[in-house]
Write an enzyme that holds these catalytic residues in place. Structure first.
Site, PDB file in Angstrom:
ATOM      1  N   VAL A 108       1.043  -1.243   0.153  1.00 48.70           N
ATOM      2  CA  VAL A 108       0.281  -0.062  -0.176  1.00 48.70           C
ATOM      3  C   VAL A 108       0.918   1.083  -0.045  1.00 48.70           C
ATOM      4  O   VAL A 108       0.750   2.456  -0.223  1.00 48.70           O
ATOM      5  CB  VAL A 108      -0.869  -0.087   1.239  1.00 48.70           C
ATOM      6  CG1 VAL A 108      -2.132  -1.388   0.946  1.00 48.70           C
ATOM      7  CG2 VAL A 108      -0.386  -0.424   2.901  1.00 48.70           C
ATOM      8  N   HIS A 124      -4.231  -4.575  -2.957  1.00 51.08           N
ATOM      9  CA  HIS A 124      -5.005  -4.057  -2.146  1.00 51.08           C
ATOM     10  C   HIS A 124      -4.870  -2.315  -1.266  1.00 51.08           C
ATOM     11  O   HIS A 124      -5.277  -2.022  -0.630  1.00 51.08           O
ATOM     12  CB  HIS A 124      -3.812  -5.072  -0.498  1.00 51.08           C
ATOM     13  CG  HIS A 124      -2.966  -6.474  -0.343  1.00 51.08           C
ATOM     14  ND1 HIS A 124      -2.441  -6.609  -0.306  1.00 51.08           N
ATOM     15  CD2 HIS A 124      -4.852  -7.378  -1.471  1.00 51.08           C
ATOM     16  CE1 HIS A 124      -3.202  -8.172  -0.763  1.00 51.08           C
ATOM     17  NE2 HIS A 124      -4.079  -8.647  -0.996  1.00 51.08           N
TER      18      HIS A 124
HETATM   19  C1  BV8 Z   1     -11.112 -11.192  -0.006  1.00 51.90           C
HETATM   20  C2  BV8 Z   1      -3.866  -3.356   3.134  1.00 51.90           C
HETATM   21  C3  BV8 Z   1     -13.316 -11.790  -0.787  1.00 51.90           C
HETATM   22  C4  BV8 Z   1      -4.348  -3.129   3.977  1.00 51.90           C
HETATM   23  C5  BV8 Z   1      -3.873  -6.854   3.070  1.00 51.90           C
HETATM   24  C6  BV8 Z   1      -9.376 -17.432   0.106  1.00 51.90           C
HETATM   25  C7  BV8 Z   1      -9.506 -16.331  -0.744  1.00 51.90           C
HETATM   26  C8  BV8 Z   1     -10.138 -15.179  -0.898  1.00 51.90           C
HETATM   27  C9  BV8 Z   1     -10.362 -14.932   1.009  1.00 51.90           C
HETATM   28  C10 BV8 Z   1      -9.367 -15.880   1.249  1.00 51.90           C
HETATM   29  C11 BV8 Z   1      -9.237 -16.693   1.641  1.00 51.90           C
HETATM   30  N1  BV8 Z   1      -8.822 -17.159   2.684  1.00 51.90           N
HETATM   31  C12 BV8 Z   1      -9.331 -16.534   3.558  1.00 51.90           C
HETATM   32  C13 BV8 Z   1      -9.422 -15.673   3.139  1.00 51.90           C
HETATM   33  C14 BV8 Z   1      -9.713 -13.885   3.684  1.00 51.90           C
HETATM   34  C15 BV8 Z   1      -8.404 -13.271   3.850  1.00 51.90           C
HETATM   35  C16 BV8 Z   1      -6.974 -13.827   3.287  1.00 51.90           C
HETATM   36  O1  BV8 Z   1      -6.376 -13.887   2.505  1.00 51.90           O
HETATM   37  N2  BV8 Z   1      -6.733 -14.307   4.880  1.00 51.90           N
HETATM   38  C17 BV8 Z   1      -5.001 -14.848   5.274  1.00 51.90           C
HETATM   39  C18 BV8 Z   1      -5.262 -14.065   6.299  1.00 51.90           C
HETATM   40  C19 BV8 Z   1      -5.200 -16.319   5.121  1.00 51.90           C
HETATM   41  N3  BV8 Z   1      -8.426 -12.957   2.274  1.00 51.90           N
HETATM   42  C20 BV8 Z   1      -9.524 -11.968   1.944  1.00 51.90           C
HETATM   43  O2  BV8 Z   1      -9.653 -11.315   3.384  1.00 51.90           O
HETATM   44  C21 BV8 Z   1      -9.373 -10.788   0.840  1.00 51.90           C
HETATM   45  N4  BV8 Z   1     -10.172 -10.216   0.399  1.00 51.90           N
HETATM   46  O3  BV8 Z   1     -10.605 -12.220  -0.594  1.00 51.90           O
HETATM   47  O4  BV8 Z   1     -12.031 -10.492  -1.019  1.00 51.90           O
HETATM   48  C22 BV8 Z   1     -13.927 -12.034   0.267  1.00 51.90           C
HETATM   49  C23 BV8 Z   1     -14.741 -11.227   1.363  1.00 51.90           C
HETATM   50  C24 BV8 Z   1     -14.925 -11.714   2.261  1.00 51.90           C
HETATM   51  C25 BV8 Z   1     -14.843 -13.547   2.650  1.00 51.90           C
HETATM   52  C26 BV8 Z   1     -14.023 -14.005   1.771  1.00 51.90           C
HETATM   53  C27 BV8 Z   1     -13.265 -13.395   0.731  1.00 51.90           C
HETATM   54  C28 BV8 Z   1      -8.932  -9.447   1.524  1.00 51.90           C
HETATM   55  C29 BV8 Z   1      -7.166  -9.166   1.874  1.00 51.90           C
HETATM   56  C30 BV8 Z   1      -6.382  -7.884   1.740  1.00 51.90           C
HETATM   57  C31 BV8 Z   1      -5.917  -7.806   3.119  1.00 51.90           C
HETATM   58  N5  BV8 Z   1      -4.932  -5.860   3.304  1.00 51.90           N
HETATM   59  N6  BV8 Z   1      -3.614  -5.155   3.083  1.00 51.90           N
HETATM   60  C32 BV8 Z   1      -3.015  -3.180   5.377  1.00 51.90           C
HETATM   61  O5  BV8 Z   1      -1.856  -2.874   4.212  1.00 51.90           O
HETATM   62  O6  BV8 Z   1      -3.252  -2.469   6.437  1.00 51.90           O
HETATM   63  S1  BV8 Z   1      -3.004  -7.462   3.031  1.00 51.90           S
HETATM   64  C33 BV8 Z   1      -1.621  -7.332   3.508  1.00 51.90           C
HETATM   65  O7  BV8 Z   1      -1.409  -8.307   3.571  1.00 51.90           O
HETATM   66  C34 BV8 Z   1      -0.134  -6.340   3.445  1.00 51.90           C
HETATM   67  O8  BV8 Z   1      -1.235  -5.539   2.072  1.00 51.90           O
HETATM   68  C35 BV8 Z   1       1.063  -7.367   2.747  1.00 51.90           C
HETATM   69  O9  BV8 Z   1       1.238  -6.771   1.521  1.00 51.90           O
HETATM   70  C36 BV8 Z   1       0.132  -8.580   2.288  1.00 51.90           C
HETATM   71  C37 BV8 Z   1       0.737  -9.788   2.442  1.00 51.90           C
HETATM   72  O10 BV8 Z   1       1.789  -9.546   2.859  1.00 51.90           O
HETATM   73  P1  BV8 Z   1       3.041  -9.997   2.056  1.00 51.90           P
HETATM   74  O11 BV8 Z   1       3.652  -8.490   0.986  1.00 51.90           O
HETATM   75  O12 BV8 Z   1       3.504 -11.278   2.107  1.00 51.90           O
HETATM   76  O13 BV8 Z   1       4.405  -9.906   3.734  1.00 51.90           O
HETATM   77  P2  BV8 Z   1       4.655 -10.820   4.653  1.00 51.90           P
HETATM   78  O14 BV8 Z   1       5.034  -9.638   6.194  1.00 51.90           O
HETATM   79  O15 BV8 Z   1       3.433 -11.695   5.376  1.00 51.90           O
HETATM   80  O16 BV8 Z   1       6.108 -11.311   4.202  1.00 51.90           O
HETATM   81  C38 BV8 Z   1       6.851 -10.285   3.927  1.00 51.90           C
HETATM   82  C39 BV8 Z   1       7.850 -10.878   3.123  1.00 51.90           C
HETATM   83  O17 BV8 Z   1       8.615 -11.125   2.893  1.00 51.90           O
HETATM   84  C40 BV8 Z   1       8.435 -12.925   3.836  1.00 51.90           C
HETATM   85  O18 BV8 Z   1       8.312 -13.757   4.141  1.00 51.90           O
HETATM   86  C41 BV8 Z   1       9.891 -12.344   4.504  1.00 51.90           C
HETATM   87  O19 BV8 Z   1      10.827 -13.346   4.379  1.00 51.90           O
HETATM   88  C42 BV8 Z   1      10.225 -11.431   3.509  1.00 51.90           C
HETATM   89  N7  BV8 Z   1      11.307 -10.371   2.789  1.00 51.90           N
HETATM   90  C43 BV8 Z   1      11.275  -9.481   4.372  1.00 51.90           C
HETATM   91  N8  BV8 Z   1      13.116  -8.635   4.058  1.00 51.90           N
HETATM   92  C44 BV8 Z   1      12.960  -9.669   2.780  1.00 51.90           C
HETATM   93  C45 BV8 Z   1      11.570 -10.057   2.687  1.00 51.90           C
HETATM   94  N9  BV8 Z   1      11.836 -10.560   0.762  1.00 51.90           N
HETATM   95  C46 BV8 Z   1      12.648 -10.320  -0.189  1.00 51.90           C
HETATM   96  N10 BV8 Z   1      13.892  -8.741   0.407  1.00 51.90           N
HETATM   97  C47 BV8 Z   1      13.802  -8.166   1.299  1.00 51.90           C
HETATM   98  N11 BV8 Z   1      14.504  -7.830   1.852  1.00 51.90           N
END
Ligand code: BV8
Ligand code: ZN
Length: 259
Positions: A108, A124
């Site tokens: 974001v 997102h």
């Molecule tokens: C939805 C904005 C329909 C807000 C974010 C199956 C299908 C559909 C939906 C679902 C499903 N199962 C579950 C769901 C529901 C849910 C979901 O996915 N839940 C998860 C937790 C299981 N999904 C939703 O609700 C989505 N909507 O599907 O609508 C619907 C409607 C109702 C009911 C059901 C479905 C909406 C999802 C969007 C949420 N909003 N962001 C905000 O930012 O405040 S998501 C948020 O997570 C951020 O945007 C972020 O970018 C995103 C993903 O996380 P990552 O980017 O991967 O970040 P993370 O910290 O996890 O990992 C970082 C990585 O970087 C690590 O691996 C690390 O090792 C690595 N790293 C660290 N340093 C470095 C590095 N890599 C390289 N270089 C480095 N230096």
């Protein structure tokens, strides 16, 4: 077959050099070297007893709008104080080195854009596009960088001219993703030759489907991440390391330049 590699494999370099269409799919890790905490890093200050997934919901905003609006303003300040890092810069340069590049981000922040990337697909939403929760009117934020205490503070969200509350311009958990961006991201994943998954844990759906869509369509899938993730099995190569090091090195190896 996923190959965990610490150095950049020759066959990856060859695949990138002959690619006609490359997709770069990023998560919070691509902004880590700009000093932006990743989404699953533990929160600090006022928010340390929460996890991000609980705060990034409509229910949290209904329950405590000052706590949530304060969190987003604190994050927006962090992003405005940050600079794009060598990963963002290399990704922007890639657009000049391959025939077609599509950038899809879960982030974001606007660091891809500030590194020079254009037409970035934000799945997102953005910290920089708040809107009225009632009428949807875009809310113009005051210019400059908000000054928030390091530990953060509660802040009352602005009120729209219609009387509705202004909310962050992001997609919260339980909310649908923008239809156009998601469709374009899925289409690009299914048409590309090489897809990079950079800095994402691959946990959030439906965005996390993108690497497997590319793989099923026959693309080479390259993960860039210091750690193992649930995406490992989808990847042709998992290059272990920080994006800010790997991406410039990859461009240097493939094209003889880093930005
Ligand atoms: C939805 C904005 C329909 C807000 C974010 C199956 C299908 C559909 C939906 C679902 C499903 N199962 C579950 C769901 C529901 C849910 C979901 O996915 N839940 C998860 C937790 C299981 N999904 C939703 O609700 C989505 N909507 O599907 O609508 C619907 C409607 C109702 C009911 C059901 C479905 C909406 C999802 C969007 C949420 N909003 N962001 C905000 O930012 O405040 S998501 C948020 O997570 C951020 O945007 C972020 O970018 C995103 C993903 O996380 P990552 O980017 O991967 O970040 P993370 O910290 O996890 O990992 C970082 C990585 O970087 C690590 O691996 C690390 O090792 C690595 N790293 C660290 N340093 C470095 C590095 N890599 C390289 N270089 C480095 N230096
Ligand atoms: Zn309004």
């Amino acid at each position: 077959m996923n190959r965990n590699v610490a150095t950049i494999p020759q066959d990856l370099i060859a695949a990138l050099k002959k690619a006609k269409h490359v997709v770069v799919f990023t998560g919070a890790g691509v902004s880590a070297e700009s000093g932006i905490p990743t989404f699953r890093d533990s929160l600090t200050g006022l928010w340390e007893r929460f996890n991000a997934e609980d705060l990034a919901t409509p229910g949290a905003f209904r329950k405590d709008k000052e706590l949530v609006w304060g969190w987003y303003e604190w994050r927006r300040m962090k992003v405005l104080q940050a600079q794009p890092n060598p990963a963002h810069i290399a990704i922007a340069a890639l657009a000049t080195l391959v025939p077609k590049l599509t950038i899809v981000t879960q982030n974001v922040d606007d660091l891809h854009e500030r590194a020079g990337s254009t037409d970035v697909l934000h799945l997102h939403g953005s910290l920089h596009s708040p809107r009225c929760a009632t009428c949807g009117q875009a809310h113009i934020l005051p210019p400059g960088i908000p000054v928030e205490p390091e530990g953060g503070r509660r802040l009352s969200p602005p009120v729209c001219i219609c009387g509705g509350l202004v909310r962050p311009g992001v997609v919260w958990f339980g909310e649908d993703l923008p239809v156009r961006e998601l469709r374009q991201a899925f289409e690009a994943a299914q048409k590309c030759d090489v897809l990079f998954a950079i800095g994402t844990s691959g946990l959030v759906q439906p965005a996390a489907r993108i690497p497997s869509l590319a793989k099923q369509a026959g693309a080479c899938v390259v993960q860039v991440n210091p750690t193992s993730t649930g995406l490992d099995r989808e990847c042709t190569w998992s290059v272990r390391g920080a994006a800010g090091e790997i991406m410039p090195n990859l461009l240097q190896a493939a094209f003889g330049r880093t930005a």
